[in-house]
Design a protein around this motif. Structure first.
Motif, PDB file in Angstrom:
ATOM      1  N   PRO A 269      30.578  75.674  19.628  1.00 33.65           N
ATOM      2  CA  PRO A 269      30.853  76.056  21.000  1.00 33.65           C
ATOM      3  C   PRO A 269      32.323  76.426  21.265  1.00 33.65           C
ATOM      4  CG  PRO A 269      30.623  73.823  20.870  1.00 33.65           C
ATOM      5  CD  PRO A 269      30.259  74.133  19.606  1.00 33.65           C
ATOM      6  N   TRP A 270      33.220  76.231  20.021  1.00 33.99           N
ATOM      7  CA  TRP A 270      34.817  76.266  20.570  1.00 33.99           C
ATOM      8  C   TRP A 270      35.114  77.292  19.310  1.00 33.99           C
ATOM      9  CZ3 TRP A 270      34.240  74.473  24.710  1.00 33.99           C
ATOM     10  CH2 TRP A 270      33.719  73.375  25.126  1.00 33.99           C
ATOM     11  N   GLY A 271      34.191  78.082  18.483  1.00 39.53           N
ATOM     12  CA  GLY A 271      34.498  79.331  17.888  1.00 39.53           C
ATOM     13  C   GLY A 271      34.025  79.037  16.532  1.00 39.53           C
ATOM     14  N   THR A 272      34.546  79.767  15.417  1.00 42.92           N
ATOM     15  CA  THR A 272      34.111  79.633  14.117  1.00 42.92           C
ATOM     16  C   THR A 272      35.397  79.453  13.261  1.00 42.92           C
ATOM     17  OG1 THR A 272      32.314  81.407  14.620  1.00 42.92           O
ATOM     18  CG2 THR A 272      33.189  81.304  12.305  1.00 42.92           C
ATOM     19  N   VAL A 273      35.215  78.694  12.314  1.00 43.25           N
ATOM     20  CA  VAL A 273      36.244  78.253  11.280  1.00 43.25           C
ATOM     21  C   VAL A 273      35.891  78.272  10.027  1.00 43.25           C
ATOM     22  CG1 VAL A 273      37.567  76.910  12.903  1.00 43.25           C
ATOM     23  CG2 VAL A 273      35.605  75.597  11.651  1.00 43.25           C
ATOM     24  N   THR A 274      36.639  78.299   8.915  1.00 42.93           N
ATOM     25  CA  THR A 274      36.302  78.483   7.615  1.00 42.93           C
ATOM     26  C   THR A 274      37.255  77.516   6.840  1.00 42.93           C
ATOM     27  OG1 THR A 274      37.525  80.299   7.099  1.00 42.93           O
ATOM     28  CG2 THR A 274      35.503  80.920   7.670  1.00 42.93           C
ATOM     29  N   ASP A 275      36.808  77.189   5.539  1.00 40.26           N
ATOM     30  CA  ASP A 275      37.580  76.603   4.604  1.00 40.26           C
ATOM     31  C   ASP A 275      36.936  77.128   3.200  1.00 40.26           C
ATOM     32  OD1 ASP A 275      39.411  75.141   3.479  1.00 40.26           O
ATOM     33  OD2 ASP A 275      38.268  73.176   3.553  1.00 40.26           O
ATOM     34  N   ASP A 276      37.844  76.893   2.054  1.00 39.22           N
ATOM     35  CA  ASP A 276      37.325  77.633   1.073  1.00 39.22           C
ATOM     36  C   ASP A 276      37.857  76.755  -0.302  1.00 39.22           C
ATOM     37  OD1 ASP A 276      39.954  78.743  -0.221  1.00 39.22           O
ATOM     38  OD2 ASP A 276      39.521  80.028   1.767  1.00 39.22           O
ATOM     39  N   VAL A 277      37.078  77.007  -1.491  1.00 39.64           N
ATOM     40  CA  VAL A 277      37.705  76.065  -2.734  1.00 39.64           C
ATOM     41  C   VAL A 277      37.275  76.978  -3.831  1.00 39.64           C
ATOM     42  CG1 VAL A 277      35.535  74.833  -2.941  1.00 39.64           C
ATOM     43  CG2 VAL A 277      37.685  73.978  -4.041  1.00 39.64           C
ATOM     44  N   THR A 278      38.102  77.046  -4.836  1.00 42.90           N
ATOM     45  CA  THR A 278      38.338  77.823  -5.928  1.00 42.90           C
ATOM     46  C   THR A 278      38.137  77.205  -7.148  1.00 42.90           C
ATOM     47  OG1 THR A 278      39.672  79.669  -5.019  1.00 42.90           O
ATOM     48  CG2 THR A 278      39.282  79.853  -7.501  1.00 42.90           C
ATOM     49  N   ILE A 279      36.825  77.378  -8.006  1.00 39.49           N
ATOM     50  CA  ILE A 279      36.528  76.874  -9.224  1.00 39.49           C
ATOM     51  C   ILE A 279      36.955  77.630 -10.256  1.00 39.49           C
ATOM     52  CG2 ILE A 279      34.843  75.645 -10.671  1.00 39.49           C
ATOM     53  CD1 ILE A 279      33.353  75.232  -8.009  1.00 39.49           C
ATOM     54  N   HIS A 280      37.950  77.232 -10.995  1.00 37.27           N
ATOM     55  CA  HIS A 280      38.310  78.024 -12.178  1.00 37.27           C
ATOM     56  C   HIS A 280      37.416  77.802 -13.403  1.00 37.27           C
ATOM     57  CE1 HIS A 280      41.842  79.487 -10.011  1.00 37.27           C
ATOM     58  NE2 HIS A 280      41.971  78.045  -9.710  1.00 37.27           N
ATOM     59  N   VAL A 281      36.742  78.827 -14.015  1.00 37.79           N
ATOM     60  CA  VAL A 281      35.797  78.725 -15.169  1.00 37.79           C
ATOM     61  C   VAL A 281      36.632  79.203 -16.364  1.00 37.79           C
ATOM     62  CG1 VAL A 281      33.694  79.260 -16.126  1.00 37.79           C
ATOM     63  CG2 VAL A 281      33.702  78.749 -13.570  1.00 37.79           C
ATOM     64  N   HIS A 282      36.824  78.286 -17.238  1.00 36.94           N
ATOM     65  CA  HIS A 282      37.368  78.570 -18.512  1.00 36.94           C
ATOM     66  C   HIS A 282      36.454  78.663 -19.659  1.00 36.94           C
ATOM     67  CE1 HIS A 282      41.072  78.019 -16.494  1.00 36.94           C
ATOM     68  NE2 HIS A 282      40.655  76.663 -16.043  1.00 36.94           N
ATOM     69  N   PRO A 283      36.444  79.909 -20.458  1.00 38.86           N
ATOM     70  CA  PRO A 283      35.557  79.898 -21.557  1.00 38.86           C
ATOM     71  C   PRO A 283      35.795  78.843 -22.616  1.00 38.86           C
ATOM     72  CG  PRO A 283      36.360  81.861 -21.063  1.00 38.86           C
ATOM     73  CD  PRO A 283      37.266  80.964 -20.283  1.00 38.86           C
ATOM     74  N   PRO A 284      34.684  78.235 -23.274  1.00 39.91           N
ATOM     75  CA  PRO A 284      35.049  77.039 -24.241  1.00 39.91           C
ATOM     76  C   PRO A 284      35.778  77.726 -25.604  1.00 39.91           C
ATOM     77  CG  PRO A 284      32.828  77.918 -24.190  1.00 39.91           C
ATOM     78  CD  PRO A 284      33.506  78.590 -23.138  1.00 39.91           C
ATOM     79  N   PRO A 285      36.637  77.195 -26.444  1.00 38.76           N
ATOM     80  CA  PRO A 285      37.334  77.673 -27.227  1.00 38.76           C
ATOM     81  C   PRO A 285      36.187  77.945 -28.383  1.00 38.76           C
ATOM     82  CG  PRO A 285      37.575  75.217 -27.262  1.00 38.76           C
ATOM     83  CD  PRO A 285      36.934  75.622 -25.987  1.00 38.76           C
TER      84      PRO A 285
END
Length: 194
Positions: A159-175
């Motif tokens: 009722p008081w608006g729209t909010v967001t949050d985010d998280v980035t997951i870093h994917v590293h190729p296996p050796p």
């Protein structure tokens, strides 16, 4: 007045009276939601110094100030002058606002590894995750298997608006390891170099 042989004499004394300070203060809205802004206004007379607490300090004798308190707060105005001190206060109630937080069990992984996203919302009516996930519970958890570096964004609407949050997951190729031999075919007892 005194009367004597030489006539009548009159003496006068002047008393200097300082008017007491006058102070008025008000707030535009005395109840706001977290993250919103309201306005303090004040005016004074017969004052040399006007201060407001809550870390604001000395202000002009008359003024307007926009504030956005994080929690319910009382603002005390103090006007001082030769005639004394005047004190007045206003209280602003801070109501909960729509909020959401998103976290990941790890922000670094290899392709396809299972990770868990967890979120908590407040005063929300609808919560959704992007990356094709869609609407989710108001608070909860979801397992994901990112193949590449991915940012997950959660959106909460209330009722008081729209909010967001985010998280980035870093994917590293296996050796990767590559083994070469030269030559690749040898007779018994001959040498091959790896």
């Amino acid at each position: 007045t005194a009367t004597g042989r030489c006539g009548t004499s009159t003496r006068t004394a002047t008393a200097l009276v300082h008017e007491p300070p006058q102070l008025d203060c008000a707030v535009e809205a005395d109840a706001i939601h977290a993250g919103d802004t309201t306005v303090l206004t004040w005016s004074s007379a017969n004052a040399d110094n006007v201060t407001i607490d809550q870390g604001i300090g000395t202000v002009m004798p008359d003024g307007v100030l926009s504030i956005s308190p994080d929690e319910t707060s009382t603002y005390t105005f103090r006007a001082t002058g030769p005639g004394g001190t005047a004190v007045k206060s206003v209280t602003i109630e801070v109501l909960p606002g729509t909020g959401v937080t998103l976290e990941a069990s790890s922000v670094s992984t290899v392709p396809g590894q299972a990770l868990t996203l967890t979120w908590v919302s407040s005063d929300a009516e609808n919560v959704s995750l992007d990356q094709g996930i869609g609407q989710v519970s108001l608070s909860g958890a979801r397992e994901v298997h990112p193949q590449v570096t991915t940012t997950y964004t959660i959106t909460a609407t209330g009722p008081w608006g729209t909010v967001t949050d985010d998280v980035t997951i870093h994917v590293h190729p296996p050796p990767e390891v590559h083994i070469f031999a030269s030559p690749t075919v040898v007779d018994p007892g001959q040498i091959s170099i790896l």
